[in-house]
Design a protein around this motif. Structure first.
Motif, mmCIF file in Angstrom:
data_model
loop_
_atom_site.group_PDB
_atom_site.id
_atom_site.type_symbol
_atom_site.label_atom_id
_atom_site.label_comp_id
_atom_site.label_asym_id
_atom_site.label_seq_id
_atom_site.Cartn_x
_atom_site.Cartn_y
_atom_site.Cartn_z
ATOM 1 N N GLY A 42 0.704 -1.201 -0.325
ATOM 2 C CA GLY A 42 -0.149 0.060 0.188
ATOM 3 C C GLY A 42 0.690 1.249 -0.033
ATOM 4 N N THR A 43 2.051 1.254 -0.389
ATOM 5 C CA THR A 43 3.043 2.362 -0.546
ATOM 6 C C THR A 43 3.840 2.040 -1.567
ATOM 7 O OG1 THR A 43 4.486 3.712 0.488
ATOM 8 C CG2 THR A 43 4.481 1.198 1.014
ATOM 9 N N ASN A 44 4.243 3.331 -2.214
ATOM 10 C CA ASN A 44 5.222 3.305 -3.189
ATOM 11 C C ASN A 44 6.843 3.540 -2.952
ATOM 12 O OD1 ASN A 44 5.590 5.955 -2.898
ATOM 13 N ND2 ASN A 44 4.846 6.536 -4.908
ATOM 14 N N ARG A 45 6.764 3.526 -1.508
ATOM 15 C CA ARG A 45 8.005 3.526 -0.652
ATOM 16 C C ARG A 45 8.487 2.211 -0.256
ATOM 17 N NH1 ARG A 45 9.380 9.058 0.478
ATOM 18 N NH2 ARG A 45 7.568 10.431 0.522
ATOM 19 N N CYS A 46 8.932 1.457 -1.301
ATOM 20 C CA CYS A 46 9.571 0.181 -0.932
ATOM 21 C C CYS A 46 10.696 -0.299 -1.726
ATOM 22 C CB CYS A 46 8.685 -0.914 -1.049
ATOM 23 S SG CYS A 46 7.549 -1.220 -2.434
ATOM 24 N N VAL A 47 11.642 -0.890 -1.471
ATOM 25 C CA VAL A 47 12.965 -1.033 -2.056
ATOM 26 C C VAL A 47 13.305 -2.531 -2.203
ATOM 27 C CG1 VAL A 47 13.673 1.269 -1.719
ATOM 28 C CG2 VAL A 47 14.299 -0.488 -0.255
ATOM 29 N N THR A 48 13.951 -3.008 -3.267
ATOM 30 C CA THR A 48 14.613 -4.242 -3.253
ATOM 31 C C THR A 48 15.632 -4.433 -2.249
ATOM 32 O OG1 THR A 48 14.049 -4.133 -5.614
ATOM 33 C CG2 THR A 48 15.227 -6.034 -4.814
ATOM 34 N N LYS A 49 15.547 -5.492 -1.571
ATOM 35 C CA LYS A 49 16.406 -5.432 -0.588
ATOM 36 C C LYS A 49 17.412 -6.834 -0.777
ATOM 37 C CE LYS A 49 18.474 -5.779 3.721
ATOM 38 N NZ LYS A 49 19.628 -4.997 4.077
ATOM 39 N N TYR A 50 16.693 -7.756 -1.213
ATOM 40 C CA TYR A 50 17.716 -9.255 -1.453
ATOM 41 C C TYR A 50 16.946 -9.928 -2.489
ATOM 42 C CZ TYR A 50 19.283 -13.749 -0.425
ATOM 43 O OH TYR A 50 19.644 -15.108 -0.267
ATOM 44 N N MET A 51 17.863 -10.707 -3.404
ATOM 45 C CA MET A 51 17.331 -11.898 -4.132
ATOM 46 C C MET A 51 18.257 -12.982 -4.127
ATOM 47 S SD MET A 51 16.732 -10.502 -8.132
ATOM 48 C CE MET A 51 15.437 -9.346 -8.495
ATOM 49 N N SER A 52 17.588 -14.138 -4.031
ATOM 50 C CA SER A 52 18.435 -15.102 -3.547
ATOM 51 C C SER A 52 18.720 -15.740 -4.910
ATOM 52 C CB SER A 52 17.347 -16.477 -2.871
ATOM 53 O OG SER A 52 16.539 -16.777 -3.707
ATOM 54 N N GLU A 53 19.425 -16.969 -4.837
ATOM 55 C CA GLU A 53 19.935 -17.402 -5.978
ATOM 56 C C GLU A 53 18.921 -17.598 -7.120
ATOM 57 O OE1 GLU A 53 20.332 -22.344 -7.003
ATOM 58 O OE2 GLU A 53 21.900 -21.600 -5.814
ATOM 59 N N ILE A 54 19.503 -17.324 -8.471
ATOM 60 C CA ILE A 54 18.552 -17.042 -9.758
ATOM 61 C C ILE A 54 18.991 -18.409 -10.406
ATOM 62 C CG2 ILE A 54 18.195 -15.675 -11.686
ATOM 63 C CD1 ILE A 54 19.463 -13.348 -9.808
ATOM 64 N N ASN A 55 17.965 -19.170 -10.676
ATOM 65 C CA ASN A 55 18.119 -20.346 -11.295
ATOM 66 C C ASN A 55 17.636 -20.398 -12.716
ATOM 67 O OD1 ASN A 55 18.603 -22.974 -11.799
ATOM 68 N ND2 ASN A 55 17.107 -23.798 -10.579
ATOM 69 N N PHE A 56 18.497 -20.137 -13.760
ATOM 70 C CA PHE A 56 18.235 -20.152 -15.108
ATOM 71 C C PHE A 56 18.171 -21.725 -15.760
ATOM 72 C CE2 PHE A 56 20.230 -15.935 -14.711
ATOM 73 C CZ PHE A 56 19.478 -15.360 -15.460
ATOM 74 N N ILE A 57 16.854 -22.027 -16.002
ATOM 75 C CA ILE A 57 16.435 -23.385 -16.308
ATOM 76 C C ILE A 57 16.496 -23.558 -17.772
ATOM 77 C CG2 ILE A 57 14.872 -25.047 -16.066
ATOM 78 C CD1 ILE A 57 14.041 -23.785 -13.138
ATOM 79 N N ASN A 58 15.825 -22.770 -18.476
ATOM 80 C CA ASN A 58 15.558 -22.899 -19.975
ATOM 81 C C ASN A 58 15.715 -21.494 -20.830
ATOM 82 O OD1 ASN A 58 14.699 -25.549 -20.740
ATOM 83 N ND2 ASN A 58 13.228 -25.075 -19.242
ATOM 84 N N SER A 59 15.880 -21.370 -21.987
ATOM 85 C CA SER A 59 16.371 -19.792 -22.509
ATOM 86 C C SER A 59 15.128 -19.706 -23.098
ATOM 87 C CB SER A 59 17.700 -19.951 -23.434
ATOM 88 O OG SER A 59 17.431 -21.037 -24.319
ATOM 89 N N ALA A 60 14.895 -18.390 -23.453
ATOM 90 C CA ALA A 60 13.837 -17.954 -24.451
ATOM 91 C C ALA A 60 14.588 -17.253 -25.549
ATOM 92 C CB ALA A 60 13.189 -16.723 -23.750
ATOM 93 N N ARG A 61 13.903 -17.311 -26.826
ATOM 94 C CA ARG A 61 14.375 -16.877 -28.202
ATOM 95 C C ARG A 61 13.218 -15.513 -28.551
ATOM 96 N NH1 ARG A 61 18.454 -19.061 -29.576
ATOM 97 N NH2 ARG A 61 19.160 -21.365 -29.168
ATOM 98 N N GLN A 62 14.204 -14.860 -29.540
ATOM 99 C CA GLN A 62 13.135 -13.929 -30.051
ATOM 100 C C GLN A 62 11.809 -14.364 -30.585
ATOM 101 O OE1 GLN A 62 15.476 -11.475 -33.133
ATOM 102 N NE2 GLN A 62 13.394 -10.929 -34.043
ATOM 103 N N GLY A 63 10.744 -13.835 -30.305
ATOM 104 C CA GLY A 63 9.713 -13.931 -30.640
ATOM 105 C C GLY A 63 8.787 -14.620 -29.675
#
Length: 130
Positions: A42-63
């Motif tokens: 309920g407020t626009n006063r929030c910030v990104t504090k933390y992101m855990s491991e980012i797991n890339f599983i499959n790729s995406a292509r143009q289109g």
């Protein structure tokens, strides 16, 4: 998990290998998670504090059409914890997962402040609160 945002992979989103550049995808995720957090807290006063491991599983292509799913998993006193999944809209293959993203409600000086929220809101109802 709800998948509200869809993105069309365009030439400017590609890396040197012709697949979706991870930085472009992370930019989309951070923006989507911030919007989700703003609605939940309920407020626009929030910030990104933390992101855990980012797991890339499959790729995406143009289109390809990719869709971003975000869900709140925990409400802290000043924070909101989310989980994220990105998938190909057509094939339903998972492209990426992030188990934990934390956003923090802050005051005008950027210090954490209690937000007073305890449960998920599924509409923009909180934006209309007086």
């Amino acid at each position: 998990m709800n998948f509200y945002t869809r993105k069309w992979v365009k030439p400017e989103d590609l890396n040197a290998h012709g697949t979706l550049f991870g930085g472009s995808l992370l930019r989309w995720i951070d923006e989507e998670a911030a919007i989700y957090s703003i609605i939940q807290l309920g407020t626009n006063r929030c910030v990104t504090k933390y992101m855990s491991e980012i797991n890339f599983i499959n790729s995406a292509r143009q289109g390809d059409i990719v869709e971003l799913g975000i869900k709140a998993t925990h409400f802290g006193r000043t924070s909101l914890t989310l989980t994220c999944q990105v998938r190909n809209k057509i094939t339903q293959k998972t492209i990426l997962t992030i188990d934990k993203m934390v956003f923090v409600s802050v005051d005008e000086q950027g210090r954490p402040v209690p937000h007073g929220k305890t449960e998920i809101t599924y509409t923009d109802e909180r934006l209309r609160e007086e």
